[in-house]
Design an enzyme around this catalytic site. Structure first.
Site, PDB file in Angstrom:
ATOM      1  N   TYR A 155      48.000  42.748  26.193  1.00  0.00           N
ATOM      2  CA  TYR A 155      46.982  43.740  26.531  1.00  0.00           C
ATOM      3  C   TYR A 155      47.286  45.082  25.863  1.00  0.00           C
ATOM      4  O   TYR A 155      48.397  45.602  25.968  1.00  0.00           O
ATOM      5  CB  TYR A 155      46.899  43.923  28.047  1.00  0.00           C
ATOM      6  CG  TYR A 155      45.496  44.262  28.482  1.00  0.00           C
ATOM      7  CD1 TYR A 155      44.609  43.262  28.859  1.00  0.00           C
ATOM      8  CD2 TYR A 155      45.047  45.578  28.483  1.00  0.00           C
ATOM      9  CE1 TYR A 155      43.299  43.563  29.227  1.00  0.00           C
ATOM     10  CE2 TYR A 155      43.752  45.892  28.850  1.00  0.00           C
ATOM     11  CZ  TYR A 155      42.884  44.880  29.216  1.00  0.00           C
ATOM     12  OH  TYR A 155      41.588  45.179  29.561  1.00  0.00           O
ATOM     13  N   ASP A 163      42.694  46.124  40.911  1.00  0.00           N
ATOM     14  CA  ASP A 163      41.288  45.864  40.650  1.00  0.00           C
ATOM     15  C   ASP A 163      41.079  44.356  40.809  1.00  0.00           C
ATOM     16  O   ASP A 163      42.016  43.622  41.142  1.00  0.00           O
ATOM     17  CB  ASP A 163      40.833  46.415  39.297  1.00  0.00           C
ATOM     18  CG  ASP A 163      41.478  45.748  38.087  1.00  0.00           C
ATOM     19  OD1 ASP A 163      42.114  44.685  38.242  1.00  0.00           O
ATOM     20  OD2 ASP A 163      41.340  46.283  36.971  1.00  0.00           O
ATOM     21  N   CYS A 164      39.860  43.879  40.569  1.00  0.00           N
ATOM     22  CA  CYS A 164      39.563  42.487  40.935  1.00  0.00           C
ATOM     23  C   CYS A 164      40.394  41.485  40.145  1.00  0.00           C
ATOM     24  O   CYS A 164      40.990  40.557  40.718  1.00  0.00           O
ATOM     25  CB  CYS A 164      38.073  42.193  40.819  1.00  0.00           C
ATOM     26  SG  CYS A 164      37.392  42.248  39.136  1.00  0.00           S
ATOM     27  N   SER A 165      40.470  41.662  38.831  1.00  0.00           N
ATOM     28  CA  SER A 165      41.218  40.704  38.018  1.00  0.00           C
ATOM     29  C   SER A 165      42.720  40.967  38.065  1.00  0.00           C
ATOM     30  O   SER A 165      43.525  40.038  37.898  1.00  0.00           O
ATOM     31  CB  SER A 165      40.721  40.730  36.568  1.00  0.00           C
ATOM     32  OG  SER A 165      40.795  42.029  36.021  1.00  0.00           O
ATOM     33  N   ASP A 222      41.967  40.032  32.126  1.00  0.00           N
ATOM     34  CA  ASP A 222      40.594  40.397  32.459  1.00  0.00           C
ATOM     35  C   ASP A 222      39.794  39.205  32.976  1.00  0.00           C
ATOM     36  O   ASP A 222      39.990  38.061  32.544  1.00  0.00           O
ATOM     37  CB  ASP A 222      39.879  40.969  31.233  1.00  0.00           C
ATOM     38  CG  ASP A 222      40.359  42.369  30.873  1.00  0.00           C
ATOM     39  OD1 ASP A 222      40.943  43.036  31.747  1.00  0.00           O
ATOM     40  OD2 ASP A 222      40.152  42.781  29.717  1.00  0.00           O
ATOM     41  N   ALA A 223      38.841  39.496  33.860  1.00  0.00           N
ATOM     42  CA  ALA A 223      38.014  38.443  34.454  1.00  0.00           C
ATOM     43  C   ALA A 223      37.241  37.666  33.399  1.00  0.00           C
ATOM     44  O   ALA A 223      37.119  36.436  33.481  1.00  0.00           O
ATOM     45  CB  ALA A 223      37.050  39.046  35.474  1.00  0.00           C
ATOM     46  N   HIS A 266      33.091  40.311  37.583  1.00  0.00           N
ATOM     47  CA  HIS A 266      33.868  40.304  38.831  1.00  0.00           C
ATOM     48  C   HIS A 266      34.525  38.947  39.043  1.00  0.00           C
ATOM     49  O   HIS A 266      34.020  37.912  38.581  1.00  0.00           O
ATOM     50  CB  HIS A 266      32.956  40.627  40.018  1.00  0.00           C
ATOM     51  CG  HIS A 266      33.699  40.904  41.294  1.00  0.00           C
ATOM     52  ND1 HIS A 266      34.557  41.972  41.422  1.00  0.00           N
ATOM     53  CD2 HIS A 266      33.739  40.246  42.480  1.00  0.00           C
ATOM     54  CE1 HIS A 266      35.077  41.973  42.654  1.00  0.00           C
ATOM     55  NE2 HIS A 266      34.596  40.934  43.300  1.00  0.00           N
ATOM     56  N   HIS A 319      38.806  39.173  47.789  1.00  0.00           N
ATOM     57  CA  HIS A 319      38.685  39.883  46.512  1.00  0.00           C
ATOM     58  C   HIS A 319      38.962  41.370  46.684  1.00  0.00           C
ATOM     59  O   HIS A 319      38.954  41.905  47.787  1.00  0.00           O
ATOM     60  CB  HIS A 319      37.290  39.670  45.922  1.00  0.00           C
ATOM     61  CG  HIS A 319      36.186  40.366  46.684  1.00  0.00           C
ATOM     62  ND1 HIS A 319      35.080  40.910  46.071  1.00  0.00           N
ATOM     63  CD2 HIS A 319      36.006  40.613  48.012  1.00  0.00           C
ATOM     64  CE1 HIS A 319      34.265  41.441  46.962  1.00  0.00           C
ATOM     65  NE2 HIS A 319      34.805  41.284  48.143  1.00  0.00           N
TER      66      HIS A 319
END
Length: 302
Positions: free
Chosen positions: A92, A207-209, A226-227, A261, A273
């Site tokens: 990343y 965060d979500c991911s 990442d999602a 998401h 989540h």
């Protein structure tokens, strides 16, 4: 030529560029880091702008390695090898302050078979009887020694102690053999109520991911950061065949557009989540949320 560095703050934030941090973010780019103060002093709107203004990309934990690609003033352009991304094959990408990393050559952090992973949401490292650094869940450091009450680990700052109750010794070869969906969900549920943080990858905020990535990493499973990348990997699972621990992805245009998401299936048509700025990690019934119409796909990584 790329060089290896080790993160020497509890959580190093990876910024989009060196100009991204605002005045309110000074405590997030400092050394020593003032993570909790930074989060406490930001308003909900200031937190939201981390996303809306594309200021932050990801985070890296204490003791993790980054690869430096270039320098710009007091900043390094880095790749995070442990966070797979379609943005760069080397990991990343993003920017972090030079003062938050140390050259690997100057540390005594070496690769060993056994390492120690923090299992508490956050935990203190001690120098003797003095608590000196609060680190995050899933901070991983090489094992030196263990007793019934204490574990000694190698850190970028030398040997430190951590309470045995806050961490576990892991063997990377055995790790992923002990995972199932129930364990993933149980691990995630320990963070219920933790406030969402865009780019968050730690027990200070996800965060979500970042949440799904970190829960899987607990069991030695590396998935993309990442999602949108996660949604293209793993084992495809039909919605009618979902099991606890499966990752659920949601996309714009009622599931046909860009993935925005991810949550983790909790059973009984529910998911756990990290929702959005201003909210904490929660369990919700999918059919009662805005996400239901945007359901895109499900993937199993365990």
């Amino acid at each position: 030529m790329s060089r290896e560095y080790i993160v020497r703050v509890p959580v190093a934030t990876i910024w989009t560029n060196p100009e991204a941090p605002r005045k309110i973010d000074e405590k997030a780019v400092s050394y020593p880091l003032e993570m909790k103060d930074w989060l406490k002093e930001m308003t909900t709107e200031e937190r939201r702008l981390l996303c809306d203004n594309n200021l932050v990309q990801s985070q890296v934990l204490y003791g993790q390695q980054v690869t430096v690609k270039e320098e710009k003033g007091e900043w390094f352009h880095v790749l995070v090898p442990e966070q797979p991304s379609s943005k760069d094959d080397g990991g990343y990408p993003g920017w972090l302050p030079k003062n938050q990393v140390i050259s690997r050559e100057k540390t005594d952090v070496t690769d060993t078979t056994a390492s120690v992973a923090v299992t508490a949401q956050t935990a203190w490292l001690y120098e003797g009887t003095e608590p000196v650094l609060e680190v995050s869940f899933q901070t991983r450091l090489p094992l030196v020694n263990e007793t019934e009450d204490w574990i000694t680990v190698k850190t970028p700052d030398g040997d430190r102690l951590i309470k045995a109750a806050d961490a576990e010794v892991i063997d990377s070869q055995e790790e992923s053999e002990n995972v199932n969906g129930e364990k993933l969900v149980e691990t995630g549920a320990a963070f219920l109520g933790l406030q969402y943080l865009w780019g968050g990858m730690s027990g200070f905020g996800f965060d979500c991911s970042g949440f799904t990535y970190t829960i899987h990493r607990t069991f030695g499973i590396t998935i993309p950061r990442d999602a949108s990348d996660q949604a293209r990997q793993g084992e495809l699972v039909e919605r009618a065949s979902l099991k606890k621990g499966d990752c659920l992805y949601f996309a714009k245009e009622e599931g046909q557009g860009r993935v925005y998401h991810v949550g983790m299936y909790y059973g009984d048509n529910k998911m756990i989540h990290a929702p959005s700025t201003g909210k904490g990690i929660e369990v919700v019934e999918i059919g009662t949320t805005k996400y239901d119409k945007d359901y895109c796909t499900a993937r199993r990584f365990w």
